[in-house]
Write a protein that holds these residues in place. Structure first.
Motif, PDB file in Angstrom:
ATOM      1  N   TYR A 172       0.799  -1.216   0.000  1.00 16.27           N
ATOM      2  CA  TYR A 172       0.000   0.000   0.000  1.00 16.27           C
ATOM      3  C   TYR A 172       0.835   1.271   0.000  1.00 16.27           C
ATOM      4  N   GLN A 173       2.127   1.183  -0.320  1.00 23.26           N
ATOM      5  CA  GLN A 173       2.918   2.408  -0.344  1.00 23.26           C
ATOM      6  C   GLN A 173       2.376   3.348  -1.419  1.00 23.26           C
ATOM      7  N   GLY A 174       2.286   4.612  -1.067  1.00 21.83           N
ATOM      8  CA  GLY A 174       1.780   5.607  -2.003  1.00 21.83           C
ATOM      9  C   GLY A 174       0.321   5.438  -2.372  1.00 21.83           C
ATOM     10  N   HIS A 175      -0.462   4.812  -1.495  1.00 25.02           N
ATOM     11  CA  HIS A 175      -1.878   4.573  -1.807  1.00 25.02           C
ATOM     12  C   HIS A 175      -2.571   5.901  -2.120  1.00 25.02           C
ATOM     13  N   ALA A 176      -3.319   5.908  -3.209  1.00 25.44           N
ATOM     14  CA  ALA A 176      -3.874   7.161  -3.713  1.00 25.44           C
ATOM     15  C   ALA A 176      -4.810   7.847  -2.718  1.00 25.44           C
ATOM     16  N   LEU A 177      -5.657   7.084  -2.033  1.00 29.01           N
ATOM     17  CA  LEU A 177      -6.582   7.703  -1.085  1.00 29.01           C
ATOM     18  C   LEU A 177      -5.821   8.313   0.088  1.00 29.01           C
ATOM     19  N   SER A 178      -4.793   7.621   0.572  1.00 31.99           N
ATOM     20  CA  SER A 178      -3.987   8.156   1.672  1.00 31.99           C
ATOM     21  C   SER A 178      -3.270   9.428   1.246  1.00 31.99           C
ATOM     22  N   CYS A 179      -2.718   9.421   0.043  1.00 36.39           N
ATOM     23  CA  CYS A 179      -2.008  10.608  -0.449  1.00 36.39           C
ATOM     24  C   CYS A 179      -2.959  11.786  -0.642  1.00 36.39           C
ATOM     25  N   ALA A 180      -4.129  11.519  -1.211  1.00 40.84           N
ATOM     26  CA  ALA A 180      -5.113  12.588  -1.416  1.00 40.84           C
ATOM     27  C   ALA A 180      -5.573  13.171  -0.088  1.00 40.84           C
ATOM     28  N   THR A 181      -5.754  12.301   0.892  1.00 37.99           N
ATOM     29  CA  THR A 181      -6.177  12.751   2.223  1.00 37.99           C
ATOM     30  C   THR A 181      -5.103  13.607   2.875  1.00 37.99           C
ATOM     31  N   ALA A 182      -3.866  13.122   2.860  1.00 37.15           N
ATOM     32  CA  ALA A 182      -2.765  13.879   3.453  1.00 37.15           C
ATOM     33  C   ALA A 182      -2.582  15.223   2.751  1.00 37.15           C
ATOM     34  N   LEU A 183      -2.709  15.234   1.435  1.00 38.04           N
ATOM     35  CA  LEU A 183      -2.583  16.480   0.681  1.00 38.04           C
ATOM     36  C   LEU A 183      -3.666  17.466   1.097  1.00 38.04           C
ATOM     37  N   ALA A 184      -4.893  16.984   1.242  1.00 41.23           N
ATOM     38  CA  ALA A 184      -5.995  17.859   1.660  1.00 41.23           C
ATOM     39  C   ALA A 184      -5.778  18.391   3.071  1.00 41.23           C
ATOM     40  N   VAL A 185      -5.297  17.530   3.977  1.00 39.62           N
ATOM     41  CA  VAL A 185      -5.022  17.967   5.351  1.00 39.62           C
ATOM     42  C   VAL A 185      -3.955  19.055   5.353  1.00 39.62           C
ATOM     43  N   GLN A 186      -2.877  18.847   4.617  1.00 40.74           N
ATOM     44  CA  GLN A 186      -1.786  19.821   4.624  1.00 40.74           C
ATOM     45  C   GLN A 186      -2.194  21.132   3.959  1.00 40.74           C
TER      46      GLN A 186
END
Length: 455
Positions: free
Chosen positions: A310-324
């Protein structure tokens, strides 16, 4: 009728209440309790719960793509997140590796440090050792647990843990600094101890020194004294070793700057981040890597010999990007600093004189209370008292409905108790007042139960 559960909960004798909703700083429980999440779980929920902007970003990504194997493909959200985080370091760290948990991030950091020395133009394969601190905590997987120095968490698994990690003293002024010793003298003593450990194990054998800039669960929000990390980096540089910072709990804005190392301008070679990265909206953590490490691997094999499904999982990345982006757009780092100052003021004014609160320490919205039987001798409570557990459990009762993140082993890895308070970055003054007032009530109730007078 006793409820049953097919879940292996943390305590097999206890089924926790279910959360049925959440908004802002509050969680809503199945029994109707409105619960003030004053710790953000484990210093995770930096935007609180139910943030509409984050939920919408997640929905948008669900409609686009969720999973693709990183050996075959990449995603734009992973690229955007990496660029935002690299830019946040001023380019001092040049690549991001995204995984799901803090333990995974630390595993990747350890492997990356080892591989760096194998990929140098003149390889140094003898570098297999790491030095960290007591009582530190860097995760629960066997590699990360080996790197940590938390006695209670390691105890049952000692026979399985790596023997290539050794430990030195933490920078823990409340218990470690000697009477009459200045900060500079304390730092010099700790630097000499680290240097001596390099010499003991062979400086040519050490990959890296590992530390949390502000120690989280193991010690309860303990910041280093000024000059400490500059001195530690100097020792690492002297012996050609890397410096790994674990900012999984204390970083990503928790201490008032996006990266805690910015405050002393000591740049790590490898930085582990998590918790506040995605704010609990999705499982995500990462490793930010200095360019000289990246370039060494790029000019060597060109491949980091480590990977996860699951490295670089798209949902996790999108979520982290939105949080930041939300942290940036809402100016929340300034609120962390402003509310952090108010939080410190309220904690010290209301609990500074408490007979069993030995120390109040931390930064911004990351605060720890350490408890002692005697403030003069700093004697910790007996382990049989289970004080931090009692405080945490009392806070969960409906009449208090507050999270107090309790941990043991503060004084020596076994004895000692503290609680952590780490509210969301968008916390209000009114909520801070409530947190401090209710915490005081919980402490009064617990010590009254133990037959201990507040006077």
């Amino acid at each position: 009728m006793t409820r049953s559960s097919a879940v292996l909960h943390r305590d097999t004798h206890f089924i926790p209440k279910s959360v049925v909703g959440g908004k802002g700083s509050y969680l809503f429980l199945e029994d109707g309790t409105k619960f003030l999440d004053s710790t953000g779980g484990a210093a995770v929920a930096c935007l609180g719960h139910g943030h509409e902007q984050i939920k919408q970003a997640m929905k948008n990504q669900i409609d686009t793509i969720l999973y693709c194997h990183s050996a075959f493909f990449g995603t734009q959200v992973a690229e955007d997140l990496a660029q935002l985080l690299v830019d946040s370091t001023g380019g001092k760290l040049s690549k991001l590796f995204v995984v799901s948990s803090g333990s995974e991030a630390m595993e990747a950091a350890l492997k990356l440090a080892r591989q760096y020395f194998l990929e140098l133009p003149s390889p140094q394969p003898q570098r297999t050792r790491f030095i960290s601190r007591l009582p530190s905590y860097h995760g629960t997987t066997l590699g990360a647990l080996s790197a940590g120095g938390h006695v209670l968490r390691r105890q049952a698994f000692e026979p399985l843990l790596s023997k290539n990690v050794s430990h030195v003293s933490p920078c823990y002024a409340y218990r470690g600094k000697q009477d009459g010793e200045s900060d500079a003298q304390y730092v010099a003593r700790l630097a000499a101890e680290l240097d001596a450990e390099f010499q003991r194990v062979g400086p040519e054998n050490v990959c890296a020194f590992i530390a949390e800039p502000v120690v989280g669960a193991a010690l309860g929000c303990v910041p280093a004294v000024p000059g400490y990390f500059a001195a530690m980096k100097a020792v690492c540089s002297k012996h050609g070793a890397l410096l790994i910072f674990d900012e999984i709990m204390c970083g990503m804005g928790r201490c008032g700057t996006l990266h805690e190392w910015e405050q002393e301008e000591v740049v790590p070679d490898i930085l582990a981040i998590g918790k506040g990265l995605g704010g609990g909206y999705a499982p995500v953590s990462g490793v930010l890597i200095a360019d000289h490490v990246v370039q060494t691997i790029d000019k060597g094999t060109g491949a980091f010999r480590h990977g996860q499904t699951y490295q670089g999982h798209a949902l996790s990345c999108a979520t982290a990007l939105a949080v930041q982006k939300t942290v940036q757009e809402e100016g929340l780092l300034q609120n962390v600093r402003d509310m952090g100052s108010y939080f410190e003021e309220r904690l010290r004014s209301q609990l500074g004189g408490h007979p069993y609160v030995g120390d109040i320490r931390g930064k911004a919205l990351f605060w720890g209370l350490e408890f002692v039987k005697d403030k003069d001798t700093k004697e910790p409570f007996d382990t049989e008292t289970r004080l931090s557990f009692l405080i945490q459990e009392k806070g969960l009762r409906p009449e208090y409905a507050i999270s107090l993140y309790g941990c043991a082993g503060t004084a020596d890895g076994v004895r000692g108790d503290h609680v952590i308070l780490s509210p969301p970055y968008n916390v209000s003054k009114e909520e801070i007042d409530t947190i401090v007032d209710v915490t005081a009530r919980v402490l009064d109730a617990v010590f009254a139960d133990l037959g201990m007078s507040k006077e």
